[in-house]
Write a protein that holds these residues in place. Structure first.
Motif, short mmCIF file in Angstrom:
data_model
loop_
_atom_site.label_atom_id
_atom_site.label_comp_id
_atom_site.label_asym_id
_atom_site.label_seq_id
_atom_site.Cartn_x
_atom_site.Cartn_y
_atom_site.Cartn_z
N THR A 250 3.83 -16.37 -15.43
CA THR A 250 3.28 -17.62 -14.89
C THR A 250 3.06 -18.64 -15.99
O THR A 250 3.29 -19.84 -15.80
CB THR A 250 1.97 -17.33 -14.13
OG1 THR A 250 2.18 -16.24 -13.22
CG2 THR A 250 1.52 -18.55 -13.35
N VAL A 251 2.61 -18.17 -17.15
CA VAL A 251 2.46 -19.06 -18.31
C VAL A 251 3.81 -19.68 -18.68
O VAL A 251 3.90 -20.88 -18.99
CB VAL A 251 1.88 -18.27 -19.51
CG1 VAL A 251 1.97 -19.10 -20.80
CG2 VAL A 251 0.43 -17.88 -19.25
N GLU A 252 4.86 -18.88 -18.60
CA GLU A 252 6.20 -19.40 -18.93
C GLU A 252 6.66 -20.43 -17.90
O GLU A 252 7.34 -21.41 -18.25
CB GLU A 252 7.18 -18.23 -18.99
CG GLU A 252 6.93 -17.31 -20.19
CD GLU A 252 7.70 -16.00 -20.12
OE1 GLU A 252 8.44 -15.80 -19.12
OE2 GLU A 252 7.55 -15.17 -21.03
N ILE A 253 6.30 -20.25 -16.64
CA ILE A 253 6.61 -21.26 -15.63
C ILE A 253 5.88 -22.56 -15.93
O ILE A 253 6.44 -23.65 -15.81
CB ILE A 253 6.26 -20.74 -14.21
CG1 ILE A 253 7.14 -19.54 -13.85
CG2 ILE A 253 6.45 -21.86 -13.17
CD1 ILE A 253 6.74 -18.84 -12.56
N CYS A 254 4.62 -22.44 -16.34
CA CYS A 254 3.86 -23.64 -16.74
C CYS A 254 4.57 -24.36 -17.89
O CYS A 254 4.68 -25.60 -17.87
CB CYS A 254 2.44 -23.25 -17.16
SG CYS A 254 1.33 -22.82 -15.80
N ALA A 255 5.03 -23.61 -18.85
CA ALA A 255 5.72 -24.22 -19.99
C ALA A 255 7.00 -24.93 -19.54
O ALA A 255 7.30 -26.04 -19.99
CB ALA A 255 6.04 -23.15 -21.04
N ALA A 256 7.72 -24.30 -18.64
CA ALA A 256 8.96 -24.91 -18.13
C ALA A 256 8.67 -26.18 -17.36
O ALA A 256 9.48 -27.12 -17.35
CB ALA A 256 9.71 -23.91 -17.26
N GLN A 257 7.51 -26.24 -16.69
CA GLN A 257 7.11 -27.42 -15.93
C GLN A 257 6.32 -28.41 -16.80
O GLN A 257 5.83 -29.43 -16.28
CB GLN A 257 6.26 -27.01 -14.72
CG GLN A 257 6.96 -26.10 -13.73
CD GLN A 257 7.99 -26.82 -12.89
OE1 GLN A 257 8.12 -28.04 -12.95
NE2 GLN A 257 8.73 -26.07 -12.10
N GLU A 258 6.16 -28.07 -18.08
CA GLU A 258 5.43 -28.91 -19.04
C GLU A 258 3.99 -29.16 -18.60
O GLU A 258 3.47 -30.27 -18.70
CB GLU A 258 6.17 -30.24 -19.27
CG GLU A 258 7.56 -30.04 -19.86
CD GLU A 258 8.26 -31.35 -20.19
OE1 GLU A 258 7.80 -32.41 -19.72
OE2 GLU A 258 9.26 -31.30 -20.92
#
Length: 278
Positions: A250-258
């Motif tokens: 989920t943290v990686e999804i946040c990073a991808a969504q900036e």
């Protein structure tokens, strides 16, 4: 988007077992350890159930007290949210832990179908749970399984029958309840913001839909729920090794969504929760 995303980890639930995935934490000690790993990975809310020694669901306040004590010691600052869900008990036993004064508790404000049963939340029980949360100043997270639940949550909050700021979670992907549908998701968000502008919200996807709902919610400015309660896999053929691994995804999804991931301090500010000890 600069708004921090709050990540909630639902660590255990009432359904998954170690036979389903050996990483599912059952004992209080296992739950504390698993939550600490998830906290360090980026989760700022722990959604908690407790189990009996044989792994079956429980709503025993003494077990909740031990879990709450352990989480406060090992995850300082993390928001602890206890479940009043119907799989763990019946009637007012579902709210027997509220006098422990956790930061938050889940609250379902209406009934709906589950895979093999009716998830009953009759009005008198909802009223009682809400009154207990108000008395003990436990902020509810409204679990909305249906459109009517959003309307009911807003009405309860406007009537002053819920403490704190309104916080609503859309639950999608439970068999026989609301399916995962993007148009419905968008309508949920639009409806909540129309009825209660500025209200914070999150979304939970069940099973294979967990990642999808994380992506939709994070992109739309909401918050995200993950964890082994809802989903025991990283992919179709790979079991999740831990709650922390699902949080990291989920943290990686946040990073991808900036989008930045909310710290526990930011999460408490967003939700209007006092700092520990205040």
């Amino acid at each position: 988007m600069d708004k921090p995303c709050i990540i909630c980890v639902a660590i255990t639930g009432s359904v998954p077992t170690k036979a389903d995935n050996p990483a599912v934490p059952i004992t209080v000690a296992e739950q504390v350890e698993s939550t600490q790993e998830a906290f360090e990975a980026g989760a700022s809310i722990a959604h908690c159930h407790v189990r009996n020694d044989d792994g079956t669901p429980s709503s025993d306040p003494e077990r909740f007290a031990l879990l709450l004590e352990g989480l406060r010691r090992h995850c300082p600052g993390m928001i602890v949210q206890l479940s009043t869900g119907g799989r763990s008990g019946a009637g007012q036993a579902r709210g027997g832990m509220l006098p422990l004064k956790p930061d938050m508790a889940s609250l379902s404000v209406g009934s709906n179908n589950f895979p093999t049963r009716v998830y009953e939340n009759p009005p008198d029980l909802v009223d009682w749970l809400a009154s207990e949360m108000l008395q003990h100043q436990v902020v509810p997270e409204i679990e909305a399984f249906d459109l009517s639940h959003i309307f009911q949550a807003v009405a309860l909050h406007k009537a002053g029958r819920l403490p704190g700021r309104l916080y609503v979670q859309f639950v999608m992907g439970v068999k026989n309840a609301m399916p995962v549908d993007r148009a419905v998701f968008d309508f949920y968000v639009e409806t909540l913001q129309r009825l209660a502008p500025g209200t914070e919200w999150c979304a939970a996807g069940i099973g294979q839909h967990q990642g999808t709902l994380n992506e939709w919610s994070i992109a739309a400015g909401g918050h995200a729920r993950t964890g082994l309660e809802d989903n025991i896999r990283m992919s179709r053929n790979e079991l999740a090794p831990s709650n922390a691994a699902l949080v990291q995804r989920t943290v990686e999804i946040c990073a991808a969504q900036e989008r930045p991931v909310a710290s526990w301090r930011q999460a408490r500010e967003i939700l209007g929760l006092a700092a520990p000890g205040v």
